[in-house]
Design a protein around this motif. Structure first.
Motif, PDB file in Angstrom:
ATOM      1  N   MET A   1       0.844  -1.196   0.000  1.00  0.00           N
ATOM      2  CA  MET A   1       0.000   0.000   0.000  1.00  0.00           C
ATOM      3  C   MET A   1       0.882   1.249   0.000  1.00  0.00           C
ATOM      4  O   MET A   1       2.065   1.188   0.332  1.00  0.00           O
ATOM      5  N   LEU A   2       0.300   2.372  -0.318  1.00  0.00           N
ATOM      6  CA  LEU A   2       1.049   3.625  -0.401  1.00  0.00           C
ATOM      7  C   LEU A   2       1.133   4.279   0.973  1.00  0.00           C
ATOM      8  O   LEU A   2       0.140   4.360   1.699  1.00  0.00           O
ATOM      9  N   SER A   3       2.299   4.768   1.318  1.00  0.00           N
ATOM     10  CA  SER A   3       2.452   5.457   2.602  1.00  0.00           C
ATOM     11  C   SER A   3       1.775   6.820   2.548  1.00  0.00           C
ATOM     12  O   SER A   3       1.581   7.399   1.466  1.00  0.00           O
ATOM     13  N   SER A   4       1.441   7.347   3.704  1.00  0.00           N
ATOM     14  CA  SER A   4       0.817   8.671   3.755  1.00  0.00           C
ATOM     15  C   SER A   4       1.781   9.745   3.270  1.00  0.00           C
ATOM     16  O   SER A   4       1.360  10.755   2.681  1.00  0.00           O
ATOM     17  N   ALA A   5       3.084   9.548   3.486  1.00  0.00           N
ATOM     18  CA  ALA A   5       4.073  10.539   3.042  1.00  0.00           C
ATOM     19  C   ALA A   5       4.081  10.634   1.513  1.00  0.00           C
ATOM     20  O   ALA A   5       4.101  11.736   0.942  1.00  0.00           O
ATOM     21  N   ILE A   6       4.057   9.479   0.835  1.00  0.00           N
ATOM     22  CA  ILE A   6       4.019   9.491  -0.635  1.00  0.00           C
ATOM     23  C   ILE A   6       2.725  10.134  -1.122  1.00  0.00           C
ATOM     24  O   ILE A   6       2.736  10.967  -2.036  1.00  0.00           O
ATOM     25  N   CYS A   7       1.610   9.766  -0.507  1.00  0.00           N
ATOM     26  CA  CYS A   7       0.320  10.332  -0.919  1.00  0.00           C
ATOM     27  C   CYS A   7       0.309  11.842  -0.757  1.00  0.00           C
ATOM     28  O   CYS A   7      -0.206  12.578  -1.616  1.00  0.00           O
ATOM     29  N   SER A   8       0.882  12.343   0.335  1.00  0.00           N
ATOM     30  CA  SER A   8       0.927  13.792   0.566  1.00  0.00           C
ATOM     31  C   SER A   8       1.689  14.503  -0.539  1.00  0.00           C
ATOM     32  O   SER A   8       1.252  15.536  -1.063  1.00  0.00           O
ATOM     33  N   ARG A   9       2.820  13.925  -0.926  1.00  0.00           N
ATOM     34  CA  ARG A   9       3.629  14.568  -1.961  1.00  0.00           C
ATOM     35  C   ARG A   9       2.926  14.525  -3.324  1.00  0.00           C
ATOM     36  O   ARG A   9       2.962  15.503  -4.087  1.00  0.00           O
ATOM     37  N   VAL A  10       2.263  13.418  -3.622  1.00  0.00           N
ATOM     38  CA  VAL A  10       1.568  13.303  -4.908  1.00  0.00           C
ATOM     39  C   VAL A  10       0.384  14.262  -4.965  1.00  0.00           C
ATOM     40  O   VAL A  10       0.149  14.926  -5.983  1.00  0.00           O
ATOM     41  N   LEU A  11      -0.363  14.375  -3.881  1.00  0.00           N
ATOM     42  CA  LEU A  11      -1.519  15.285  -3.847  1.00  0.00           C
ATOM     43  C   LEU A  11      -1.071  16.744  -3.982  1.00  0.00           C
ATOM     44  O   LEU A  11      -1.699  17.535  -4.702  1.00  0.00           O
ATOM     45  N   ALA A  12       0.003  17.098  -3.284  1.00  0.00           N
ATOM     46  CA  ALA A  12       0.522  18.466  -3.398  1.00  0.00           C
ATOM     47  C   ALA A  12       0.963  18.751  -4.829  1.00  0.00           C
ATOM     48  O   ALA A  12       0.734  19.847  -5.363  1.00  0.00           O
ATOM     49  N   ARG A  13       1.571  17.765  -5.473  1.00  0.00           N
ATOM     50  CA  ARG A  13       2.008  17.922  -6.862  1.00  0.00           C
ATOM     51  C   ARG A  13       0.793  18.105  -7.779  1.00  0.00           C
ATOM     52  O   ARG A  13       0.816  18.926  -8.708  1.00  0.00           O
ATOM     53  N   ALA A  14      -0.262  17.364  -7.525  1.00  0.00           N
ATOM     54  CA  ALA A  14      -1.467  17.465  -8.359  1.00  0.00           C
ATOM     55  C   ALA A  14      -2.087  18.849  -8.296  1.00  0.00           C
ATOM     56  O   ALA A  14      -2.663  19.333  -9.278  1.00  0.00           O
ATOM     57  N   GLY A  19      -6.655  24.112  -9.057  1.00  0.00           N
ATOM     58  CA  GLY A  19      -7.631  23.103  -8.639  1.00  0.00           C
ATOM     59  C   GLY A  19      -7.971  23.260  -7.175  1.00  0.00           C
ATOM     60  O   GLY A  19      -7.190  23.809  -6.382  1.00  0.00           O
ATOM     61  N   THR A  20      -9.126  22.792  -6.781  1.00  0.00           N
ATOM     62  CA  THR A  20      -9.605  22.966  -5.412  1.00  0.00           C
ATOM     63  C   THR A  20      -9.609  21.682  -4.604  1.00  0.00           C
ATOM     64  O   THR A  20      -9.824  21.708  -3.386  1.00  0.00           O
ATOM     65  N   PHE A  21      -9.375  20.541  -5.262  1.00  0.00           N
ATOM     66  CA  PHE A  21      -9.451  19.257  -4.566  1.00  0.00           C
ATOM     67  C   PHE A  21      -8.674  18.236  -5.383  1.00  0.00           C
ATOM     68  O   PHE A  21      -8.701  18.246  -6.610  1.00  0.00           O
ATOM     69  N   ALA A  22      -7.968  17.353  -4.674  1.00  0.00           N
ATOM     70  CA  ALA A  22      -7.269  16.258  -5.333  1.00  0.00           C
ATOM     71  C   ALA A  22      -7.459  14.977  -4.531  1.00  0.00           C
ATOM     72  O   ALA A  22      -7.612  15.016  -3.300  1.00  0.00           O
ATOM     73  N   GLU A  23      -7.419  13.850  -5.241  1.00  0.00           N
ATOM     74  CA  GLU A  23      -7.698  12.557  -4.610  1.00  0.00           C
ATOM     75  C   GLU A  23      -6.853  11.481  -5.277  1.00  0.00           C
ATOM     76  O   GLU A  23      -6.626  11.502  -6.489  1.00  0.00           O
ATOM     77  N   ILE A  24      -6.388  10.519  -4.466  1.00  0.00           N
ATOM     78  CA  ILE A  24      -5.729   9.317  -4.963  1.00  0.00           C
ATOM     79  C   ILE A  24      -6.593   8.116  -4.595  1.00  0.00           C
ATOM     80  O   ILE A  24      -7.037   7.985  -3.451  1.00  0.00           O
ATOM     81  N   PHE A  25      -6.827   7.247  -5.565  1.00  0.00           N
ATOM     82  CA  PHE A  25      -7.476   5.965  -5.315  1.00  0.00           C
ATOM     83  C   PHE A  25      -6.501   4.877  -5.754  1.00  0.00           C
ATOM     84  O   PHE A  25      -6.169   4.762  -6.930  1.00  0.00           O
ATOM     85  N   PHE A  26      -6.008   4.103  -4.782  1.00  0.00           N
ATOM     86  CA  PHE A  26      -5.060   3.025  -5.050  1.00  0.00           C
ATOM     87  C   PHE A  26      -5.766   1.695  -4.856  1.00  0.00           C
ATOM     88  O   PHE A  26      -6.533   1.513  -3.908  1.00  0.00           O
ATOM     89  N   GLU A  27      -5.483   0.752  -5.751  1.00  0.00           N
ATOM     90  CA  GLU A  27      -6.131  -0.563  -5.687  1.00  0.00           C
ATOM     91  C   GLU A  27      -5.108  -1.670  -5.911  1.00  0.00           C
ATOM     92  O   GLU A  27      -4.265  -1.586  -6.803  1.00  0.00           O
ATOM     93  N   ASP A  28      -5.206  -2.715  -5.080  1.00  0.00           N
ATOM     94  CA  ASP A  28      -4.401  -3.929  -5.263  1.00  0.00           C
ATOM     95  C   ASP A  28      -5.366  -5.103  -5.099  1.00  0.00           C
ATOM     96  O   ASP A  28      -5.866  -5.350  -4.000  1.00  0.00           O
ATOM     97  N   THR A  29      -5.663  -5.809  -6.188  1.00  0.00           N
ATOM     98  CA  THR A  29      -6.721  -6.817  -6.199  1.00  0.00           C
ATOM     99  C   THR A  29      -6.183  -8.158  -6.671  1.00  0.00           C
ATOM    100  O   THR A  29      -5.356  -8.227  -7.586  1.00  0.00           O
ATOM    101  N   ARG A  30      -6.676  -9.224  -6.052  1.00  0.00           N
ATOM    102  CA  ARG A  30      -6.416 -10.579  -6.533  1.00  0.00           C
ATOM    103  C   ARG A  30      -7.750 -11.178  -6.948  1.00  0.00           C
ATOM    104  O   ARG A  30      -8.692 -11.245  -6.154  1.00  0.00           O
ATOM    105  N   SER A  31      -7.846 -11.614  -8.195  1.00  0.00           N
ATOM    106  CA  SER A  31      -9.083 -12.187  -8.725  1.00  0.00           C
ATOM    107  C   SER A  31      -8.838 -13.623  -9.154  1.00  0.00           C
ATOM    108  O   SER A  31      -7.792 -13.942  -9.749  1.00  0.00           O
ATOM    109  N   PHE A  32      -9.823 -14.478  -8.878  1.00  0.00           N
ATOM    110  CA  PHE A  32      -9.729 -15.898  -9.245  1.00  0.00           C
ATOM    111  C   PHE A  32     -10.977 -16.306 -10.010  1.00  0.00           C
ATOM    112  O   PHE A  32     -12.093 -15.891  -9.690  1.00  0.00           O
ATOM    113  N   GLY A  33     -10.795 -17.099 -11.051  1.00  0.00           N
ATOM    114  CA  GLY A  33     -11.917 -17.623 -11.800  1.00  0.00           C
ATOM    115  C   GLY A  33     -11.673 -19.069 -12.196  1.00  0.00           C
ATOM    116  O   GLY A  33     -10.573 -19.428 -12.617  1.00  0.00           O
ATOM    117  N   MET A  34     -12.702 -19.897 -12.025  1.00  0.00           N
ATOM    118  CA  MET A  34     -12.632 -21.294 -12.440  1.00  0.00           C
ATOM    119  C   MET A  34     -13.928 -21.637 -13.155  1.00  0.00           C
ATOM    120  O   MET A  34     -15.007 -21.278 -12.694  1.00  0.00           O
TER     121      MET A  34
END
Length: 461
Positions: A1-14, A19-34
């Protein structure tokens, strides 16, 4: 997962170009199908989608960029691409301080599917397959699938939010084809929940799933075609709720309401349904298919009364459309994955139980149609006009269910069907599906008790 420090720097860069608002949505998913088809396992595969999306508000406009490079440099590059499209320079150049917010999970998982050995997973499919084939020698093909997904999400935004959630989905799909040599008919059953492999211990009997799909296919194979006309219709519970979901639910999402492309726009506090109708969208139901702890914008999920005794009380609202409408978000911001910006979506949407007797509904309806299972369909949210196939239907003659019929479809408008509901049964059941919209395909439950519509156009021959 992303640390809060990295998220802070990315949001400030954005936000450095405006702009008046910035957001990060990070996803790590494992999917299985049979999949098991014709008695043989055809495939069993695991995938791992992983990435992040960055959103900036440019006034009341949203800019969205996504990437599968979730290193800090990859996220900063995505932030730069999003920032380059900003024209609103208010709020330029500010630091972002994040505060972690945690939520207690109301959807416990006992046994992740991928922790179960492959033989036990395959046995679930074989049980459904064997039961379906045992229904009739006219069952010519059975296809069963086991689907599982464990999604870890992290959401951080420039208002200081830093939070996350884990969603574990498990679903069994079963499709049976019956044939007489000249024609084919198909029956399906696809139960699922926000659970692990315990789904098959606590809620779902794979053999019963297979039998249900096969019985529908065999029943419809011998059924004559229905004659078209306007008549009373009784719609069974469970997946019958797809009628409300499609014909009315989408018209109550802010995605349609905010631009005025909904027949229910501007009607809060007004009577839009019969007094016996109360409709709810509830993301807090423990372990239900459409539930979450938080939505995909980090807003806690809610139980939202949409219609109360026929009166429109609420819309389903995401953050951006809420800003445009001057209304608070309702925990309804959802997306398929990091590749989509969120918008308002349904969760577990259903007509609440009433007080009417199901036998009395049939006994007093005269001649009409009993829709035991609904199939797919289409709707125009702006007008509410819909057309839905009846997967399993029966004629009602003089208040008695008689012969099965096929080829039936239900045609009308959402506002009309709501006002024509004159009976609502006592027991609500739900069915699971995937709902597609602007933000992709998301798990949703549809539900209702058995209901009666006093007058509805039935399409057929």
């Amino acid at each position: 997962m992303l640390s809060s420090a990295i998220c802070s720097r990315v949001l400030a860069r954005a936000l450095r170009g405006g702009g008046t608002f910035a957001e990060i949505f990070f996803e790590d998913t494992r999917s299985f199908g049979m999949t098991l088809r014709s008695g043989r396992i055809e495939n069993a595969a695991v995938s791992r989608p992983r990435g992040a999306g960055i959103r900036i508000y440019d006034g009341l406009r949203s800019i969205y960029v996504y990437t599968c490079d979730v290193t800090e440099q990859g996220l900063l590059r995505a932030a730069d691409r999003a920032a380059a499209a900003v024209t609103d320079t208010r709020g330029t150049g500010r630091d972002v301080v994040l505060h972690e917010k945690t939520f207690d999970s109301i959807h416990p998982v006992k046994t992740p599917v991928l922790s179960v050995d492959a033989q036990r997973r395959a046995d679930v499919l074989r049980a459904a397959d064997s039961a379906a084939r045992a229904v009739s020698d006219r069952i010519t093909q059975v296809t069963c699938g086991l689907l599982a997904r464990e999604q870890h999400v992290l959401i951080a935004n420039s208002e200081g939010l830093y939070t996350g959630d884990t969603r574990t989905y498990t679903r069994l799909t079963c499709s049976a084809i019956a044939s007489d040599g000249a024609e084919n008919q198909t029956g399906t059953d696809n139960p699922g929940a926000l659970m692990g492999f315990e789904l098959f211990e606590d809620r779902v009997d794979p053999a019963a799933c297979g039998r249900k799909a096969a019985k529908t296919a065999v029943t419809m194979l011998d059924a004559p075609y229905v004659q078209a006309g306007e008549m009373p219709v009784v719609i069974a519970g469970g997946f019958g709720g797809v009628i409300f979901h499609e014909a009315c639910g989408h018209s109550l999402e802010a995605t349609s309401v905010e631009p005025g492309m909904s027949e229910f726009a501007g009607k809060l506090g007004k009577q839009i349904a019969a007094p016996c109708v109360t409709a709810i969208d509830d993301g807090t139901m423990p372990n239900e298919w459409g539930s979450e702890n938080i939505d995909d914008e980090g807003t806690p999920t809610t139980r939202l009364v949409l219609i109360e005794n026929g009166v429109l009380r609420n819309y389903m609202i995401d953050r951006l459309n809420g800003l445009k409408m001057g209304m608070a978000p309702t925990g309804s911001g959802r997306r398929e994955s990091y590749a989509y910006a969120p918008t308002s979506r349904m969760r577990n949407t259903f007509i609440a139980p009433g007080s009417d007797d199901e036998a009395e509904m049939i006994r007093t309806m005269g001649d009409g149609l009993y829709a035991a299972q609904m199939g797919g369909g289409s709707v125009n949210p702006a007008t509410g006009e819909f057309n839905f196939a009846v997967q399993e239907g029966y004629l009602v003659r003089d208040g008695r269910i008689t012969t099965p019929v096929r080829g039936a479809s239900l045609i009308g408008r959402g506002s009309e069907i709501l006002m024509r509901i004159d009976r609502v049964g006592k027991e609500m059941t739900m069915g699971q599906g995937m709902c597609g919209s602007l933000s992709g395909s998301v798990p949703t439950n549809v539900g209702q008790p058995t209901i009666r519509v006093s007058r509805l156009t039935v399409g057929g021959k």
